[in-house]
Design a protein around this motif. Structure first.
Motif, short mmCIF file in Angstrom:
data_model
loop_
_atom_site.label_atom_id
_atom_site.label_comp_id
_atom_site.label_asym_id
_atom_site.label_seq_id
_atom_site.Cartn_x
_atom_site.Cartn_y
_atom_site.Cartn_z
N GLY A 172 0.73 -1.19 -0.05
CA GLY A 172 -0.02 0.03 0.10
C GLY A 172 0.77 1.14 -0.11
N ALA A 173 1.98 1.25 0.25
CA ALA A 173 2.96 2.26 0.14
C ALA A 173 3.10 3.02 -1.00
CB ALA A 173 4.42 1.81 0.96
N ILE A 174 2.87 2.21 -2.10
CA ILE A 174 3.03 2.73 -3.55
C ILE A 174 2.01 3.63 -3.78
CG2 ILE A 174 4.72 1.00 -4.09
CD1 ILE A 174 2.39 0.00 -5.99
N ARG A 175 0.59 3.48 -3.14
CA ARG A 175 -0.50 4.09 -3.68
C ARG A 175 -0.45 5.72 -3.45
NH1 ARG A 175 -4.30 1.97 0.20
NH2 ARG A 175 -3.78 -0.05 -0.80
N GLY A 176 -0.68 6.35 -4.71
CA GLY A 176 -0.52 7.63 -4.70
C GLY A 176 0.54 8.37 -4.68
N MET A 177 1.87 7.53 -5.24
CA MET A 177 3.05 8.13 -5.48
C MET A 177 3.09 8.40 -6.85
SD MET A 177 5.60 5.97 -2.97
CE MET A 177 6.79 7.22 -3.49
N GLU A 178 2.58 9.71 -7.14
CA GLU A 178 2.42 10.09 -8.67
C GLU A 178 3.81 10.32 -9.42
OE1 GLU A 178 2.45 15.12 -7.52
OE2 GLU A 178 0.54 13.87 -8.00
N ASN A 179 4.80 10.15 -8.87
CA ASN A 179 6.19 10.41 -9.46
C ASN A 179 6.69 9.11 -9.87
OD1 ASN A 179 6.53 13.20 -9.97
ND2 ASN A 179 7.15 13.34 -7.89
N LEU A 180 6.29 7.86 -9.56
CA LEU A 180 6.72 6.47 -9.77
C LEU A 180 6.61 6.27 -11.24
CD1 LEU A 180 5.81 4.16 -6.83
CD2 LEU A 180 7.98 4.64 -7.82
N LEU A 204 3.09 5.97 -14.13
CA LEU A 204 3.69 4.89 -14.32
C LEU A 204 3.80 4.35 -15.73
CD1 LEU A 204 4.76 2.88 -12.02
CD2 LEU A 204 2.99 1.47 -12.20
N LYS A 205 5.06 3.94 -16.14
CA LYS A 205 5.24 3.34 -17.39
C LYS A 205 5.38 1.99 -17.55
CE LYS A 205 7.17 7.80 -19.26
NZ LYS A 205 7.99 8.62 -19.90
N TYR A 206 6.10 1.33 -16.31
CA TYR A 206 6.66 0.04 -16.47
C TYR A 206 6.10 -0.71 -14.98
CZ TYR A 206 10.12 -3.65 -16.62
OH TYR A 206 10.59 -4.87 -17.09
N ASP A 224 -6.15 3.99 -13.38
CA ASP A 224 -5.31 5.03 -13.29
C ASP A 224 -3.74 5.01 -13.86
OD1 ASP A 224 -7.09 6.23 -11.58
OD2 ASP A 224 -5.98 6.21 -9.81
N LEU A 225 -3.52 4.00 -14.67
CA LEU A 225 -2.37 3.51 -15.29
C LEU A 225 -2.30 4.42 -16.60
CD1 LEU A 225 -1.52 -0.15 -13.89
CD2 LEU A 225 -1.26 2.29 -12.63
N VAL A 226 -2.80 5.24 -16.82
CA VAL A 226 -3.12 6.15 -18.03
C VAL A 226 -1.68 6.15 -18.97
CG1 VAL A 226 -5.04 6.86 -17.54
CG2 VAL A 226 -3.03 8.32 -17.42
N ARG A 227 -0.56 6.19 -18.29
CA ARG A 227 0.53 6.11 -19.27
C ARG A 227 1.47 4.99 -19.24
NH1 ARG A 227 2.91 12.33 -17.47
NH2 ARG A 227 1.06 13.33 -17.48
N LEU A 228 0.93 4.06 -18.70
CA LEU A 228 1.38 2.61 -18.57
C LEU A 228 2.06 2.08 -20.19
CD1 LEU A 228 2.50 0.81 -16.48
CD2 LEU A 228 0.42 -0.70 -17.19
N GLU A 229 3.28 1.69 -20.39
CA GLU A 229 3.79 1.32 -21.65
C GLU A 229 4.20 -0.03 -21.73
OE1 GLU A 229 6.89 3.84 -22.84
OE2 GLU A 229 5.52 5.69 -23.00
N ASN A 230 4.81 -0.63 -20.50
CA ASN A 230 5.20 -2.14 -20.43
C ASN A 230 4.54 -2.65 -19.09
OD1 ASN A 230 7.48 -2.38 -22.68
ND2 ASN A 230 7.82 -0.48 -21.70
N PHE A 231 3.83 -3.77 -19.33
CA PHE A 231 2.93 -4.45 -18.50
C PHE A 231 3.26 -5.81 -18.65
CE2 PHE A 231 -1.38 -4.59 -16.08
CZ PHE A 231 -1.06 -5.14 -15.15
N TYR A 232 3.84 -6.44 -17.41
CA TYR A 232 4.12 -7.90 -17.24
C TYR A 232 3.14 -8.73 -16.36
CZ TYR A 232 8.70 -6.83 -19.77
OH TYR A 232 9.38 -6.39 -20.68
N LEU A 233 2.44 -9.61 -16.87
CA LEU A 233 1.38 -10.23 -16.08
C LEU A 233 1.46 -11.63 -16.18
CD1 LEU A 233 -1.99 -8.43 -16.04
CD2 LEU A 233 -0.64 -8.91 -13.94
N ASN A 234 2.66 -12.07 -16.91
CA ASN A 234 2.88 -13.56 -17.12
C ASN A 234 3.22 -14.54 -15.99
OD1 ASN A 234 5.12 -11.74 -17.83
ND2 ASN A 234 6.18 -13.54 -17.63
#
Length: 477
Positions: A172-180, A204-206, A224-234
């Protein structure tokens, strides 16, 4: 202690000139090596250190303490080092970090603490004072969780590496960290992605979540991941996805869903992924792909569908993937019938697909699709199985007819020879009565045309008996 702190402070006020570069070397700790470049680096790696050196050159911009035996970091463990940008503590035996251990490192940008197997707990104020920290590596430790407010003083944090720990949920620590911009959480034990796990990460991009135990993804979990470019769910345990799982991810370039337990591909999953270039659906259990599943993927270059249970790939499913350059289809039980004729033609035309072994029909099993020949009948494609059956039936019919005609001809010639022989024998024994003549001929009545026809049909039905001679034919009658 006060005197030492004052001395360090005075030293740190020295100008960054040539004398400063030499000062870095003169103040280099024992068992370490210091460079003479403008940016002073202190190299203490592989030095078997069980404790930190008492002092470091205040000009130091980088300190490497990798692969030592450090166990404990006390408060202000490094003193005051205003020039320090990078600190590496990888591969040590650190088990406890006192809150405020990094105070005095106000300009630290990168902190690496990976591969410390004994770090299982972090205090909320562990990273207090690191207001300019951009990259933090806590990979391959023994963390089960981290406090929700641990990064409250790290607004500049962009890259967080926490892979290969024991997290059962996304911290939960990463929630709201807008610069990640980059989050690495692969090879943990995460079981679900909740609707609020990734809130506020709009830069977030990665995102790497591969190799976990994820079996549930909530609706709108990625909204909210509107700028995500690479997503690994494998390599997770996903058997299904929300209807609009990736809605709004219009900038996504690469999506990896390989190595899960997906059975069906819904046409709604990828509807917003107009910039997607690479899609992995390999190593699942796919049986069916809905029509139009790929229709909005107008930027797709590479599609991985290998190692599934697919038997068919209709053109209505495939099109319109306009610029596809690589299509991987191997290790599927393909049924190479007319539904794949388009793929065969596409393979022949563009030479971009290979290794599509056929599992069915039996007439082409074991062949590659590139070797299968499709024929047409009245303008329609004929499946290889039907074509072979038709051909085989025609060949059998033709062969049977030829054998039948040949047999009739031979039997008729035999009958003619028998009749001529009987006539000669009668003339030679003209004094004998008709009854005696029949007995002298073996008491066998001459075969008739009907009996010959019956013999021919019987021989065709029981052809394994071999072609009979005249006497055996007469015995069958």
């Amino acid at each position: 202690m006060t005197v030492i702190t004052f001395a360090v402070s005075v030293l740190c006020l020295l100008p960054q000139a040539a004398s400063g570069r030499w000062a870095c070397v003169r103040a280099c700790p024992p068992s370490c090596t210091c460079t003479q470049e403008r940016s002073c680096s202190v190299l203490c790696d592989r030095s078997a250190l069980a404790e930190l050196p008492r002092e470091f050159p205040c000009e130091a911009s980088a300190i490497n303490l990798e692969k030592n035996r450090l166990k404990f970091l006390s408060e202000r463990a490094f003193g005051t080092l205003p020039s320090l940008k990078s600190l590496s503590l990888d591969h040590n035996n650190i088990s406890f970090i006192t809150p405020g251990a990094f105070k005095g490192l106000s300009n630290l940008v990168e902190l690496r603490m990976a591969h410390n197997d004994y770090i299982s707990y972090l205090h909320t104020r562990t990273f207090s004072g690191l207001k300019k920290l951009v990259r933090l590596d806590l990979s391959d430790c023994n963390l089960f969780n981290i406090p929700d407010r641990i990064f409250i003083e790290q607004p500049a944090l962009r890259e967080l590496l926490c892979f290969q720990n024991n997290f059962r949920r996304i911290p939960g620590a990463i929630r709201g960290m807008e610069n990640l911009t980059h989050i690495y959480l692969e090879r943990n034990k995460i079981e679900a992605v909740a609707y609020n796990s990734l809130l506020g990460l709009d830069r977030l991009k990665y995102l790497d979540l591969q190799g976990n135990r994820i079996n549930v993804i909530h609706d709108n979990a990625f909204q909210d991941l509107v700028r995500l470019e690479n997503f690994y769910l494998n390599d997770n345990l996903l058997s299904t996805l929300p209807r609009f799982a990736f809605r709004g991810l219009s900038r996504l370039k690469m999506l990896n869903l390989g190595g899960n337990q997906l059975i069906n591909v819904s046409r709604t999953w990828f509807s917003d992924l107009v910039e997607l270039e690479v899609l992995y659906l390999d190593r699942n259990q796919l049986l069916h792909i809905e029509d139009g599943a790929f229709e909005n993927l107008t930027s797709l270059i590479t599609l991985h569908l290998n190692s599934n249970n697919l038997t068919a790939l209709p053109l209505s499913v495939f099109q319109p993937v306009y610029f596809l350059g690589h299509l991987y289809l191997f290790r599927n039980p393909w049924e190479c019938d007319c539904s794949l004729e388009w793929l065969k033609l596409w393979m022949d035309s563009y030479k971009l697909v290979r290794d599509i072994p056929c599992a069915a029909p039996s007439s082409v099993a074991g062949l590659d699709l590139s070797q299968v020949v499709f024929s047409s009948l009245n303008g329609s494609c004929v499946d290889p199985s039907e074509l072979n059956l038709t051909t085989a039936s025609s060949e059998v019919a033709a062969t049977t007819e030829d054998r039948f005609n040949s047999l009739i001809s031979k039997l008729l010639q035999q009958e003619l020879r028998e009749e001529m022989g009987n006539g000669t024998e009668s003339l030679r024994n003209g004094t004998l009565s008709d009854e005696e003549g029949q007995l002298s001929a073996g008491a066998r009545p001459a075969p008739t045309g009907q009996s010959l026809l019956a013999l021919a049909v019987g021989w065709l039905l029981f052809g394994s008996l071999g072609p009979p001679d005249a006497h055996s034919c007469l015995r069958y009658t």
